[in-house]
Design an enzyme around this catalytic site. Structure first.
Site, PDB file in Angstrom:
ATOM      1  N   HIS A   1      71.508 109.078  -7.166  1.00  0.00           N
ATOM      2  CA  HIS A   1      71.452 107.704  -6.682  1.00  0.00           C
ATOM      3  C   HIS A   1      70.184 107.500  -5.873  1.00  0.00           C
ATOM      4  CE1 HIS A   1      75.477 106.008  -7.521  1.00  0.00           C
ATOM      5  NE2 HIS A   1      75.936 107.235  -7.360  1.00  0.00           N
TER       6      HIS A   1
ATOM      7  N   THR B   1      69.342 123.661  -4.987  1.00  0.00           N
ATOM      8  CA  THR B   1      68.450 122.512  -4.842  1.00  0.00           C
ATOM      9  C   THR B   1      67.085 122.740  -5.476  1.00  0.00           C
ATOM     10  OG1 THR B   1      67.647 123.303  -2.704  1.00  0.00           O
ATOM     11  CG2 THR B   1      69.582 121.873  -2.688  1.00  0.00           C
ATOM     12  N   LYS B   2      66.777 124.014  -5.807  1.00  0.00           N
ATOM     13  CA  LYS B   2      65.479 124.349  -6.395  1.00  0.00           C
ATOM     14  C   LYS B   2      65.690 125.271  -7.594  1.00  0.00           C
ATOM     15  CE  LYS B   2      62.901 124.043  -2.026  1.00  0.00           C
ATOM     16  NZ  LYS B   2      62.031 124.768  -1.059  1.00  0.00           N
TER      17      LYS B   2
END
Length: 580
Positions: free
Chosen positions: A121, A172-173
């Site tokens: 989002h 996240t990576k």
């Protein structure tokens, strides 16, 4: 009795919702028929399901695109939307969420309650979150990956092949292949290859650790290695301190800096390096002679009747200077005219006259120079090089003169002399022709046989007898042929393992690699560390590490004379077969 199984041992429908891996060998005919009807409904809506798949009727599957390979399944209460593509043997376990653009390789296992979120989002402050536009970079999960329970993988993440992500991690990576990761945010803990089934550190893991440690050490010392060979007085590089400046030393410095630093040598700006090299090219012949005594451009001998100029050093500079300029985002100032002006007939006549029996290395080196010059000329003009049909004549000659028993050109002159000239000449010939233009080598299995037989010769490969030329000239043919065939693959890998650790140990702190022994059968600058030895051994170590399967731990890949990828050519567009 197992819960979900009746007294006759027949599993209840709900059992497979939670244990779908058992459906293929425990479901009744009625249950199989019901699953087939459910899958037909999904297929009618656009899904593609491979054989022996299972999708729980209790899973919330509302995907715009759904592709499941064979033997894959989606369990009860999984939530699947968006564009989901999965390979073979994939699992989406109970309560897992897979949304957005998500791609799973073969054997990807998604634990219960895990979330793979291939969308996001917006959250700009100018409007409520529920009115924000959605974005989607996608999530990519490689082959043989285990994502534990309650893991969250965020949009834009790629998880490499063979990774394991511990329960509860938030990824996240990107994760590199073979990584074991955990935590919030997820961090790499170790390499999965380090331990075998017994829990003992594997030899491959030890080799991987060793090459990674070597590469880190070499990168930290790269500036010193280059600086010791630079002369402020002449503004040139010599191979070692105290020796005369050479063209090759400058090119070696450019290649070393590219490998270890990803940048030009710090003694000059990239444009200055390129201009100094470009200025050395003879505009008449297109060759690059050795430096004159004062450091300026040298001179060349008079040409032969076919226009060729006999100068082995200038011939090698077609390779070294051309690739160094390419690394500097530049190119030759002039075409290599001695190549461009040679007709097909003259080329064939010279090929016939080369000393294939007595000096196969020299013959192969000539082919390497001519073919590389043709590539450089085509790069500059976008068209042909040499007279009409000259380049085709080269490959036609090579294709009809190769020995089907050895896979090579020429022959070993005698058992006493061995295969040194034959194999070393093969490396130079194929480097500039088949490898450079991305064409498969003929008789790859016979090449492997010949090279492995040569690699057992103690005159060149006993401890302390190796030099860079001889090791390179085995490693590269094994690597090149190995892209086409798995013939004696284990023996090639074993030889590479034997060579790799001693090669790493040849590094001299602050000085780099020496070329190697200059005694019997030796050549080159000898044992003292210098730029030529450093450039060659860095490439050799990559080839050996790739044969073993640990090259990714080095953090570099040759891009110059010894680069593994073929060039792009408007004539030869056949892709090189083999592994990535």
């Amino acid at each position: 009795m197992l819960t979900g199984v009746d007294q006759e041992g027949v599993a209840e429908d709900s059992y497979f919702d939670y244990c779908p891996w058992d459906f293929a060998h425990r479901a009744s005919s009625v249950q199989r028929a019901a699953q087939a009807v459910h899958q037909e409904t999904l297929i009618a809506a656009g899904a593609s399901l491979g054989p022996r798949c299972y999708v729980s009727p209790a899973a919330a599957v509302f995907a715009e695109v759904l592709r499941l390979g064979a033997d894959s399944y989606i369990a009860r209460y999984a939530y699947v939307t968006g564009e989901v593509r999965a390979g073979r043997d994939c699992s989406v376990n109970p309560y897992a969420t897979v949304r957005g653009r998500v791609t799973l390789g073969d054997g990807a296992r998604i634990g219960a309650h895990a979330s793979l979120l291939g969308f996001n989002h917006g959250f700009a402050p100018d409007q409520p979150v529920h009115r924000q536009p959605l974005t989607s970079k996608g999530v990519v999960v490689g082959d043989d990956v285990w994502i534990g329970s309650n893991v969250v993988v965020l949009d834009g993440v790629t998880i490499g092949n063979h990774c394991v992500v511990g329960a509860g991690a938030v990824v996240t990576k990107d994760l590199a292949p073979w990584t074991i990761a955990a935590g919030n945010p997820a961090r790499p803990l170790r390499d999965r290859r380090r331990h075998g089934a017994s829990g003992v550190v594997t030899p491959e893991a030890e080799l991987g650790d060793a090459v990674a440690e070597f590469a880190e050490r070499a990168r930290a010392q790269a500036h010193d290695v280059l600086a010791r060979c630079w002369s402020d007085d002449t503004g040139r590089y010599g191979d070692r301190p105290g020796v005369s400046a050479t063209v090759r030393a400058h090119c070696d410095a450019v290649e070393i800096a590219d490998l270890l630093l990803g940048a030009p040598p710090g003694q000059l700006a990239a444009a200055e390096h390129a201009e100094r090299l470009r200025a050395l090219q003879d505009p008449v012949s297109g060759l690059v002679p050795e430096l004159a005594r004062g450091g300026g451009p040298g001179t060349l001998a008079a040409p032969a009747r076919d226009g060729w100029i006999e100068d082995g050093t200038a011939e090698y500079h077609v390779l070294s200077v051309g690739y160094a300029l390419e690394l500097l985002d530049s190119r030759f100032a002039h075409p290599v005219h001695v190549v461009d002006e040679m007709t097909a007939g003259q080329l064939v006549a010279r090929l016939d006259a080369l000393p294939w029996r007595t000096q196969a290395w020299s013959a192969g080196a000539w082919v390497d120079c001519w073919a590389t010059g043709a590539y450089r000329n085509r790069e500059m003009s976008g068209g042909s090089s040499g007279g009409p049909g000259a380049l085709e004549a080269l490959f036609g000659w090579l294709g009809t003169r190769v020995d089907p028993w050895t896979g090579m050109w020429g022959e070993a002159p005698s058992p006493a002399a061995g295969r040194l000239q034959l194999v070393n000449g093969y490396y130079r010939l194929t480097r500039g022709s088949f490898a450079q233009f991305g064409l498969p080598v003929p008789y790859a299995e016979r090449v492997v046989d010949t090279v492995l037989a040569h690699a057992r010769d103690p005159r060149w490969f006993a401890a302390g007898r190796q030099n860079a030329c001889n090791v390179l000239d085995v490693a590269h043919p094994l690597w090149l042929a190995g892209r086409q065939t798995r013939h004696r693959e284990d023996e090639a890998r074993a030889w590479a393992k034997e060579q790799l650790m001693p090669a790493l140990g040849r590094w001299h702190d602050g000085a780099g690699f020496g070329f190697g022994p200059a005694g019997e059968g030796g050549s080159g600058p000898g044992r003292e560390p210098g730029l030529q030895g450093t450039e060659m051994w860095l490439a050799i170590i990559w080839l050996l590490a790739d044969l073993v399967g640990v090259a990714d731990r080095l953090g570099y890949r040759p891009r110059g004379v010894h680069r593994p990828e073929p060039v792009r050519s408007p004539m030869f567009t056949t892709p090189h077969p083999g592994r990535s």
